[in-house]
Write a protein that holds these residues in place. Sequence first.
Motif, PDB file in Angstrom:
ATOM      1  N   GLU A  92     -11.093   1.402  -8.439  1.00  0.00           N
ATOM      2  CA  GLU A  92     -10.967   1.817  -7.044  1.00  0.00           C
ATOM      3  C   GLU A  92      -9.567   1.478  -6.561  1.00  0.00           C
ATOM      4  O   GLU A  92      -9.049   0.385  -6.824  1.00  0.00           O
ATOM      5  CB  GLU A  92     -12.016   1.123  -6.182  1.00  0.00           C
ATOM      6  CG  GLU A  92     -13.408   1.642  -6.449  1.00  0.00           C
ATOM      7  CD  GLU A  92     -14.431   1.073  -5.486  1.00  0.00           C
ATOM      8  OE1 GLU A  92     -14.257  -0.053  -4.993  1.00  0.00           O
ATOM      9  OE2 GLU A  92     -15.417   1.786  -5.233  1.00  0.00           O
ATOM     10  N   VAL A  93      -8.972   2.424  -5.863  1.00  0.00           N
ATOM     11  CA  VAL A  93      -7.616   2.251  -5.352  1.00  0.00           C
ATOM     12  C   VAL A  93      -7.651   2.431  -3.834  1.00  0.00           C
ATOM     13  O   VAL A  93      -8.140   3.450  -3.335  1.00  0.00           O
ATOM     14  CB  VAL A  93      -6.648   3.282  -5.980  1.00  0.00           C
ATOM     15  CG1 VAL A  93      -5.247   3.132  -5.417  1.00  0.00           C
ATOM     16  CG2 VAL A  93      -6.637   3.151  -7.494  1.00  0.00           C
ATOM     17  N   LYS A  94      -7.152   1.410  -3.130  1.00  0.00           N
ATOM     18  CA  LYS A  94      -7.032   1.539  -1.672  1.00  0.00           C
ATOM     19  C   LYS A  94      -5.715   2.265  -1.399  1.00  0.00           C
ATOM     20  O   LYS A  94      -4.656   1.837  -1.834  1.00  0.00           O
ATOM     21  CB  LYS A  94      -7.046   0.176  -0.988  1.00  0.00           C
ATOM     22  CG  LYS A  94      -6.952   0.294   0.534  1.00  0.00           C
ATOM     23  CD  LYS A  94      -7.312  -0.983   1.241  1.00  0.00           C
ATOM     24  CE  LYS A  94      -6.126  -1.875   1.413  1.00  0.00           C
ATOM     25  NZ  LYS A  94      -6.394  -3.046   2.249  1.00  0.00           N
ATOM     26  N   VAL A  95      -5.822   3.377  -0.711  1.00  0.00           N
ATOM     27  CA  VAL A  95      -4.665   4.216  -0.401  1.00  0.00           C
ATOM     28  C   VAL A  95      -4.373   4.077   1.092  1.00  0.00           C
ATOM     29  O   VAL A  95      -5.265   4.213   1.926  1.00  0.00           O
ATOM     30  CB  VAL A  95      -4.944   5.695  -0.744  1.00  0.00           C
ATOM     31  CG1 VAL A  95      -3.735   6.559  -0.434  1.00  0.00           C
ATOM     32  CG2 VAL A  95      -5.367   5.844  -2.199  1.00  0.00           C
ATOM     33  N   THR A  96      -3.112   3.787   1.405  1.00  0.00           N
ATOM     34  CA  THR A  96      -2.670   3.708   2.792  1.00  0.00           C
ATOM     35  C   THR A  96      -1.588   4.755   2.996  1.00  0.00           C
ATOM     36  O   THR A  96      -0.635   4.818   2.223  1.00  0.00           O
ATOM     37  CB  THR A  96      -2.106   2.311   3.127  1.00  0.00           C
ATOM     38  OG1 THR A  96      -3.081   1.323   2.803  1.00  0.00           O
ATOM     39  CG2 THR A  96      -1.744   2.210   4.598  1.00  0.00           C
ATOM     40  N   ILE A  97      -1.779   5.581   4.002  1.00  0.00           N
ATOM     41  CA  ILE A  97      -0.768   6.583   4.356  1.00  0.00           C
ATOM     42  C   ILE A  97      -0.268   6.225   5.747  1.00  0.00           C
ATOM     43  O   ILE A  97      -1.042   6.164   6.702  1.00  0.00           O
ATOM     44  CB  ILE A  97      -1.337   8.008   4.313  1.00  0.00           C
ATOM     45  CG1 ILE A  97      -1.844   8.309   2.904  1.00  0.00           C
ATOM     46  CG2 ILE A  97      -0.285   9.024   4.755  1.00  0.00           C
ATOM     47  CD1 ILE A  97      -2.507   9.627   2.741  1.00  0.00           C
ATOM     48  N   TYR A  98       1.021   5.978   5.834  1.00  0.00           N
ATOM     49  CA  TYR A  98       1.647   5.555   7.080  1.00  0.00           C
ATOM     50  C   TYR A  98       2.104   6.760   7.894  1.00  0.00           C
ATOM     51  O   TYR A  98       2.275   7.858   7.351  1.00  0.00           O
ATOM     52  CB  TYR A  98       2.833   4.636   6.775  1.00  0.00           C
ATOM     53  CG  TYR A  98       2.400   3.323   6.161  1.00  0.00           C
ATOM     54  CD1 TYR A  98       2.055   2.247   6.963  1.00  0.00           C
ATOM     55  CD2 TYR A  98       2.308   3.179   4.780  1.00  0.00           C
ATOM     56  CE1 TYR A  98       1.631   1.049   6.406  1.00  0.00           C
ATOM     57  CE2 TYR A  98       1.900   1.974   4.214  1.00  0.00           C
ATOM     58  CZ  TYR A  98       1.563   0.923   5.040  1.00  0.00           C
ATOM     59  OH  TYR A  98       1.140  -0.266   4.492  1.00  0.00           O
ATOM     60  N   PRO A  99       2.323   6.573   9.203  1.00  0.00           N
ATOM     61  CA  PRO A  99       2.757   7.682  10.060  1.00  0.00           C
ATOM     62  C   PRO A  99       4.056   8.340   9.598  1.00  0.00           C
ATOM     63  O   PRO A  99       4.290   9.511   9.879  1.00  0.00           O
ATOM     64  CB  PRO A  99       2.945   7.038  11.436  1.00  0.00           C
ATOM     65  CG  PRO A  99       2.065   5.835  11.416  1.00  0.00           C
ATOM     66  CD  PRO A  99       2.065   5.352   9.988  1.00  0.00           C
ATOM     67  N   ASN A 100       4.907   7.607   8.858  1.00  0.00           N
ATOM     68  CA  ASN A 100       6.168   8.176   8.371  1.00  0.00           C
ATOM     69  C   ASN A 100       5.998   8.857   7.009  1.00  0.00           C
ATOM     70  O   ASN A 100       6.974   9.136   6.332  1.00  0.00           O
ATOM     71  CB  ASN A 100       7.251   7.105   8.302  1.00  0.00           C
ATOM     72  CG  ASN A 100       6.938   6.011   7.291  1.00  0.00           C
ATOM     73  OD1 ASN A 100       5.896   6.003   6.640  1.00  0.00           O
ATOM     74  ND2 ASN A 100       7.850   5.063   7.159  1.00  0.00           N
ATOM     75  N   SER A 101       4.763   9.092   6.581  1.00  0.00           N
ATOM     76  CA  SER A 101       4.399   9.789   5.338  1.00  0.00           C
ATOM     77  C   SER A 101       4.506   8.928   4.082  1.00  0.00           C
ATOM     78  O   SER A 101       4.301   9.421   2.984  1.00  0.00           O
ATOM     79  CB  SER A 101       5.238  11.062   5.136  1.00  0.00           C
ATOM     80  OG  SER A 101       4.981  11.960   6.178  1.00  0.00           O
ATOM     81  N   ARG A 102       4.811   7.646   4.219  1.00  0.00           N
ATOM     82  CA  ARG A 102       4.880   6.762   3.056  1.00  0.00           C
ATOM     83  C   ARG A 102       3.462   6.483   2.558  1.00  0.00           C
ATOM     84  O   ARG A 102       2.544   6.323   3.349  1.00  0.00           O
ATOM     85  CB  ARG A 102       5.578   5.451   3.425  1.00  0.00           C
ATOM     86  CG  ARG A 102       5.815   4.521   2.246  1.00  0.00           C
ATOM     87  CD  ARG A 102       6.666   3.329   2.649  1.00  0.00           C
ATOM     88  NE  ARG A 102       6.007   2.447   3.576  1.00  0.00           N
ATOM     89  CZ  ARG A 102       5.255   1.399   3.227  1.00  0.00           C
ATOM     90  NH1 ARG A 102       5.065   1.120   1.960  1.00  0.00           N
ATOM     91  NH2 ARG A 102       4.709   0.636   4.154  1.00  0.00           N
ATOM     92  N   ILE A 103       3.304   6.449   1.225  1.00  0.00           N
ATOM     93  CA  ILE A 103       2.001   6.178   0.614  1.00  0.00           C
ATOM     94  C   ILE A 103       2.072   4.841  -0.106  1.00  0.00           C
ATOM     95  O   ILE A 103       3.061   4.553  -0.789  1.00  0.00           O
ATOM     96  CB  ILE A 103       1.609   7.260  -0.416  1.00  0.00           C
ATOM     97  CG1 ILE A 103       1.600   8.639   0.208  1.00  0.00           C
ATOM     98  CG2 ILE A 103       0.261   6.949  -1.028  1.00  0.00           C
ATOM     99  CD1 ILE A 103       1.320   9.752  -0.795  1.00  0.00           C
ATOM    100  N   GLN A 104       1.030   4.045   0.049  1.00  0.00           N
ATOM    101  CA  GLN A 104       0.942   2.763  -0.645  1.00  0.00           C
ATOM    102  C   GLN A 104      -0.395   2.703  -1.377  1.00  0.00           C
ATOM    103  O   GLN A 104      -1.426   3.096  -0.829  1.00  0.00           O
ATOM    104  CB  GLN A 104       1.045   1.607   0.346  1.00  0.00           C
ATOM    105  CG  GLN A 104       0.938   0.246  -0.287  1.00  0.00           C
ATOM    106  CD  GLN A 104       1.021  -0.862   0.753  1.00  0.00           C
ATOM    107  OE1 GLN A 104       1.427  -0.641   1.887  1.00  0.00           O
ATOM    108  NE2 GLN A 104       0.630  -2.041   0.364  1.00  0.00           N
ATOM    109  N   PHE A 105      -0.369   2.208  -2.615  1.00  0.00           N
ATOM    110  CA  PHE A 105      -1.574   2.083  -3.434  1.00  0.00           C
ATOM    111  C   PHE A 105      -1.824   0.618  -3.754  1.00  0.00           C
ATOM    112  O   PHE A 105      -0.893  -0.117  -4.068  1.00  0.00           O
ATOM    113  CB  PHE A 105      -1.413   2.859  -4.746  1.00  0.00           C
ATOM    114  CG  PHE A 105      -1.156   4.323  -4.547  1.00  0.00           C
ATOM    115  CD1 PHE A 105      -2.207   5.191  -4.307  1.00  0.00           C
ATOM    116  CD2 PHE A 105       0.136   4.830  -4.589  1.00  0.00           C
ATOM    117  CE1 PHE A 105      -1.970   6.545  -4.123  1.00  0.00           C
ATOM    118  CE2 PHE A 105       0.379   6.176  -4.409  1.00  0.00           C
ATOM    119  CZ  PHE A 105      -0.675   7.037  -4.173  1.00  0.00           C
TER     120      PHE A 105
END
Length: 158
Positions: A92-105
């Motif tokens: 399972e991967v927690k994906v975060t998408i920020y308002p500036n379009s940056r993606i973090q896994f």
Amino acid sequence: MKHYSFFLIIIFFNSCQFFDKQSPSEKELLQKELKSINWKEVDEYPSFVDCNQIEGKVERQKCFFQFLTELIQEKIRIDTLSTLYPELDTIEVKVTIYPNSRIQFEPLFPKDSVAYDRVKIDSILRRRLVGFPKVNPAIKRGIPVKTQFILPVILKVE
């Protein structure tokens, strides 16, 4: 005639009470509006360019999650995770998408994660999960917002 003028005076005095009522302050109106907003849902889900032309909120959401899952699986499949941990078929991967379009896994490890080298898995994922196409962030009331979700990523495809 006297009855009419007395009646009009009573109506006039009674109607003045409507003007005495205080209107709610801006702060009260703002608090009421903030309480009415469902902060658990977004108006538009994050999206990739390939999914933008799809009509319908639910269909666009499905397209986004399917496209993202396939990209992650493709990038991880070429690595050694399945060789290092043959018993690990899904992560399972927690994906975060920020308002500036940056993606973090961020990998989420199973309860029996003692058997897995968290640092090694995290290092592999961080090295592989780069170079994604631009993602449009989620929208809430016309404003880009941060979203987080958990994706199950299948490592073994048989």
